[in-house]
Design a protein around this motif. Structure first.
Motif, PDB file in Angstrom:
ATOM      1  N   GLN A  12       0.805  -1.213   0.000  1.00  0.00           N
ATOM      2  CA  GLN A  12       0.000   0.000   0.000  1.00  0.00           C
ATOM      3  C   GLN A  12       0.842   1.268   0.000  1.00  0.00           C
ATOM      4  OE1 GLN A  12      -2.264  -1.111   3.630  1.00  0.00           O
ATOM      5  NE2 GLN A  12      -1.548   0.807   4.510  1.00  0.00           N
TER       6      GLN A  12
ATOM      7  N   LEU B  14      -6.385  -3.609   3.369  1.00  0.00           N
ATOM      8  CA  LEU B  14      -5.614  -2.427   3.737  1.00  0.00           C
ATOM      9  C   LEU B  14      -5.580  -2.338   5.259  1.00  0.00           C
ATOM     10  CD1 LEU B  14      -7.120   0.214   1.269  1.00  0.00           C
ATOM     11  CD2 LEU B  14      -5.028  -1.135   0.960  1.00  0.00           C
TER      12      LEU B  14
ATOM     13  N   SER C   8      -2.435   4.544   7.515  1.00  0.00           N
ATOM     14  CA  SER C   8      -1.704   4.592   6.249  1.00  0.00           C
ATOM     15  C   SER C   8      -0.827   5.837   6.210  1.00  0.00           C
ATOM     16  CB  SER C   8      -2.685   4.605   5.072  1.00  0.00           C
ATOM     17  OG  SER C   8      -3.577   5.695   5.186  1.00  0.00           O
TER      18      SER C   8
ATOM     19  N   ASN D  65      -4.051   7.431  -3.896  1.00  0.00           N
ATOM     20  CA  ASN D  65      -4.493   6.067  -3.578  1.00  0.00           C
ATOM     21  C   ASN D  65      -5.585   5.558  -4.519  1.00  0.00           C
ATOM     22  OD1 ASN D  65      -2.888   5.367  -1.239  1.00  0.00           O
ATOM     23  ND2 ASN D  65      -4.039   6.915  -0.110  1.00  0.00           N
TER      24      ASN D  65
END
Length: 375
Positions: free
Chosen positions: A152, A176, A180, A189
């Motif tokens: 990610q 996910l 983040s 993203n």
């Protein structure tokens, strides 16, 4: 209890069970645990295998729960050869399907490839981990489904991994982590959301993080308790970002499942989101309907931890406050166990139809699953 609205997920409802067969129960959060980083060596190419062998501490195993506590490993869980629950497919299958009701289990492997800061290494380890899941777990039992672990930190590479794994229909979603490097609504993203839409896959956002920055907005905590309590705010920020940045308008088939972060915090969060949206609509003109309606339509939450909803009447009350009977999907969170056993949540409702939606119907709509053949 007032009758909650029904906001069907934007996915096919899945097959009805064959005549005379009981309805299948879907467990939306089960943890397959990598026994050792060395288990990935057969799935890495020569270069990355040599790199792993050369490291002094070749593991990216996260420590999200205190070791040897019930929240990390429930009492009575069957250990694998290394002594830990979740590391053996045989042991996990025996435990998860022992109730005779569960027919589908979705595996979330939390081995922390997302904590690798070198983009190519992160991508190589994500690819190896997905191949390990496919070979060692999904090939083992047709009742298991996988979650695609992605690098990610580099969304373009994450989209490539989604494209690669989606060809294997046994992968039911994309995984996910809650924390983040940048909020998931940011356009950097969007390749992940585009790939999810391209393959019709839900995106699971699970407790955990990349730890490339402090895990709270005010810096580094010193206790596990601070870290764990703070994870709720991460998901509030992620959902606010996804709605406010226009992900759900750009990719209207998006489906999201929030895993292992509870759900009792959601009603007050949605109330505040709606209230402030009314004041700041000029800031997000593409958000043309209430954020709460968008979240009800696109987002689901797993039932473990239940946060007290297992008490009589509490599940009914929470669903009433959520304003939808569609937003909860059953999970055991195996081998973790929070305050109460996972199936205890069914005691919180007096409505058998609601319990059935949570145990089966909502997850079948979310994932478009099919009932396995009778055994």
């Amino acid at each position: 209890m007032s009758t909650p609205t029904t906001t069907s997920a934007t996915a096919p409802p899945g097959d009805a069970p064959p005549e005379g067969r009981r309805a299948a129960v879907v467990d939306c959060d089960v943890h397959a645990v990598l026994p050792s980083a060395r288990a990935l060596l057969p799935y890495l190419d020569d270069y990355w295998a040599a790199q792993l062998e050369a490291q002094l501490a070749p593991t990216y195993e996260p420590s999200y729960h205190p070791p040897s506590s019930p929240i990390a490993e429930r009492p009575g869980a069957t250990p694998g050869p290394d002594g830990r629950a979740g590391t053996s497919a045989d042991a996990l299958v025996a435990d998860v399907f022992a109730d005779g009701d569960t027919d589908v289990a979705i595996l979330n492997c939390l081995y922390g490839v997302q904590q690798i800061h070198q983009p190519r290494r992160e991508a190589a380890h994500a690819r190896a981990l997905n191949d390990w899941i496919s070979r060692e777990w999904l090939d083992h039992d047709d009742r298991l489904r996988g979650s695609i672990v992605v690098p990610q930190g580099t969304p373009v590479l994450a989209a490539e991994e989604i494209d690669r794994c989606a060809a294997d229909g046994r992968f039911a979603q994309i995984l996910l982590l809650g924390q983040s490097e940048l909020p998931y609504g940011r356009q950097i993203n969007w390749p992940i959301w585009e790939a999810a839409a391209r393959h019709g896959l839900p995106v699971a956002i699970h407790i955990g993080g990349v730890f490339r920055q402090a895990p709270t907005s005010v810096g580094w905590p010193t206790t596990h308790l601070e870290w764990y309590v703070g994870q709720q705010s991460n998901l509030e920020a992620q959902l606010t970002s996804i709605v406010s940045e226009g992900v759900l308008q750009k990719f209207p088939e998006t489906r999201i499942v929030v895993s292992e972060l509870g759900f009792r915090w959601v009603p007050p969060f949605l109330w505040k989101f709606d209230k402030l949206w009314k004041s700041y609509r000029q800031d997000v003109p593409w958000v043309t309907e209430r954020p709460s309606d968008l979240v009800r339509r696109h987002v689901r939450f797993t039932t473990a931890p239940s946060d007290g909803a297992e008490r009589p009447g509490e599940l009914d009350r929470v669903v009433d406050h959520l304003g939808s009977a569609d937003m909860l999907v059953y999970s055991s969170d195996y081998p973790h166990q929070h305050h109460s056993p996972p199936r205890a949540i069914e005691q919180g409702s007096s409505d058998p139809a609601l319990v059935e939606r949570i145990r089966r119907g909502n997850a079948f709509a979310l994932h478009g699953l099919h009932v396995p053949a009778a055994r």
